[in-house]
Write a protein that holds these residues in place. Sequence first.
Motif, mmCIF file in Angstrom:
data_model
loop_
_atom_site.group_PDB
_atom_site.id
_atom_site.type_symbol
_atom_site.label_atom_id
_atom_site.label_comp_id
_atom_site.label_asym_id
_atom_site.label_seq_id
_atom_site.Cartn_x
_atom_site.Cartn_y
_atom_site.Cartn_z
ATOM 1 N N ALA A 161 -27.948 -33.386 77.079
ATOM 2 C CA ALA A 161 -29.377 -33.717 77.050
ATOM 3 C C ALA A 161 -30.004 -33.310 75.717
ATOM 4 C CB ALA A 161 -30.094 -33.028 78.217
ATOM 5 N N LYS A 162 -29.675 -32.097 75.238
ATOM 6 C CA LYS A 162 -30.235 -31.621 73.959
ATOM 7 C C LYS A 162 -29.737 -32.500 72.807
ATOM 8 C CE LYS A 162 -32.944 -28.174 74.786
ATOM 9 N NZ LYS A 162 -34.376 -28.407 74.576
ATOM 10 N N TRP A 163 -28.492 -32.903 72.899
ATOM 11 C CA TRP A 163 -27.929 -33.779 71.863
ATOM 12 C C TRP A 163 -28.686 -35.110 71.829
ATOM 13 C CZ3 TRP A 163 -24.502 -32.889 68.029
ATOM 14 C CH2 TRP A 163 -23.927 -33.991 67.377
ATOM 15 N N ALA A 164 -28.947 -35.668 73.005
ATOM 16 C CA ALA A 164 -29.671 -36.942 73.092
ATOM 17 C C ALA A 164 -31.103 -36.789 72.568
ATOM 18 C CB ALA A 164 -29.687 -37.443 74.537
ATOM 19 N N GLU A 165 -31.733 -35.667 72.881
ATOM 20 C CA GLU A 165 -33.097 -35.411 72.377
ATOM 21 C C GLU A 165 -33.091 -35.295 70.854
ATOM 22 O OE1 GLU A 165 -35.461 -32.117 74.088
ATOM 23 O OE2 GLU A 165 -34.150 -32.302 75.829
ATOM 24 N N THR A 166 -32.055 -34.650 70.338
ATOM 25 C CA THR A 166 -31.935 -34.496 68.877
ATOM 26 C C THR A 166 -31.768 -35.860 68.231
ATOM 27 O OG1 THR A 166 -30.927 -32.321 69.179
ATOM 28 C CG2 THR A 166 -30.586 -33.392 67.042
ATOM 29 N N LYS A 167 -30.906 -36.677 68.823
ATOM 30 C CA LYS A 167 -30.673 -38.032 68.301
ATOM 31 C C LYS A 167 -31.976 -38.835 68.309
ATOM 32 C CE LYS A 167 -27.649 -42.022 68.993
ATOM 33 N NZ LYS A 167 -26.529 -42.588 69.784
ATOM 34 N N ALA A 168 -32.754 -38.706 69.391
ATOM 35 C CA ALA A 168 -34.033 -39.427 69.496
ATOM 36 C C ALA A 168 -35.023 -38.936 68.443
ATOM 37 C CB ALA A 168 -34.613 -39.250 70.904
#
Lengths: 253, 253
Positions: A172-179
Amino acid sequence: MQPILFYDIPFQVVGETWSPNTWRTRYSLNYKNLPYTTIWVEYPDIAALYTETLRIPPSTTLKSGKPYYSLPVIHDPNTGETVSDSMRIAEYLDKTYPSSGAGPIIPAGTRVLQQTFQVAYDHISTPMVPIIIPRIPAVLNPRSREYFLRTREVSFGKPLAEVLPKGEEHTAKWAETKAAFAKIDGWIQASGGPFMMGDIVSLADFVVAGEMHWVRIALGADSDEWKEWAEWNDGRWAKLLANLEKYEGQDNL
Amino acid sequence: MQPILFYDIPFQVVGETWSPNTWRTRYSLNYKNLPYTTIWVEYPDIAALYTETLRIPPSTTLKSGKPYYSLPVIHDPNTGETVSDSMRIAEYLDKTYPSSGAGPIIPAGTRVLQQTFQVAYDHISTPMVPIIIPRIPAVLNPRSREYFLRTREVSFGKPLAEVLPKGEEHTAKWAETKAAFAKIDGWIQASGGPFMMGDIVSLADFVVAGEMHWVRIALGADSDEWKEWAEWNDGRWAKLLANLEKYEGQDNL
């Protein structure tokens, strides 16, 4: 002119920079084409550098009232001045050496906007903090590692090993970072790029590129994670590093 | 040229603007010295303005996937174009009327920095949200008031009357707000001011000045609170309004 002394924090790769904050100043010095010598200072020695060696006020004062001693710092033997904080250093270099190098680090009229860029960048990129910071101790030298683990445990309120998210939480944190980076990419696209000010390099680019070095070192240049990150946004972030490679040089003497 | 249609949200003072977002565009139109006519749209009518009258896509899409319809919007009968969002409107006006008015709203090379200024400003000024927003319904017209109370109760997760801090909590938020503006003031001082880009007016000034109108209306121009605010930072924020007063005009025809 005599070389400027540039105080940087070492890590396990001797002679290279890992700190996103000191990267800003290394880029700045190279961009201004100024001669400098790097002096490597391990974390636990930074306070004494301020209070005993250089005898300068702290870079900032924390809300608690405690002094905060941080790098980068430069000492310029040509003027006798010692300056801390990458923004103040950039201002000093632009003012003292206006016609040196490829241009101003802070283009005319953008001082406030460069400062608020950093505030916005830090705010937007917050999701990557727990992914990246806990991986830093592994690349530091023993004295700095012990210091980093101890002080960050205080600031996070728990050991760094517990800060690093696991499993689904990491995903989830990785996806938020990507966003978050996709958002910044969208703005750069709207303005044309490749730099934050279009064709003009400025401190804002050194901020983001410095962070990309730090991310690559934390994740590992050969890791699948960095390889994925480097492909985000049509390779925007890897290309930024490539575009600024000519300003990465070590000790421009 | 034919006047541009500018869609704004009315309040109890007929013919004046209260919304910080539409203020950005009113300032922009006046700064570019373009003729325009204001069309006043109450909150509950904004969605139909988008979907039925103008037939344009939502200004943005929320994380939930829901469309979000907001003002400002402009329709330019000279080109047939309809544009929402103050940043996109500024870009459109600069591009379509490059030589009109006092200068570009977004000076060359600062598109990303103007965008990140807004992110930083919103982030830094967060402490004032609970002080200001709950005082807005009182100045709106009945239909917009009902809409505002209902939708903000959803976004805050509680009635606006409960969002407004009381007693010591209010004092603390007020002090945090004051500290936030002192921070921004410090940056402007470092750059020379009086505007965010020094001598050059830009969208960043319209953002902050629009907010100052909104604060003054929410607190009441004669209130002790606004009088105090207007004196913060050597009168920085009241002076900003005064410096931009020539771009406040209504319907520049």
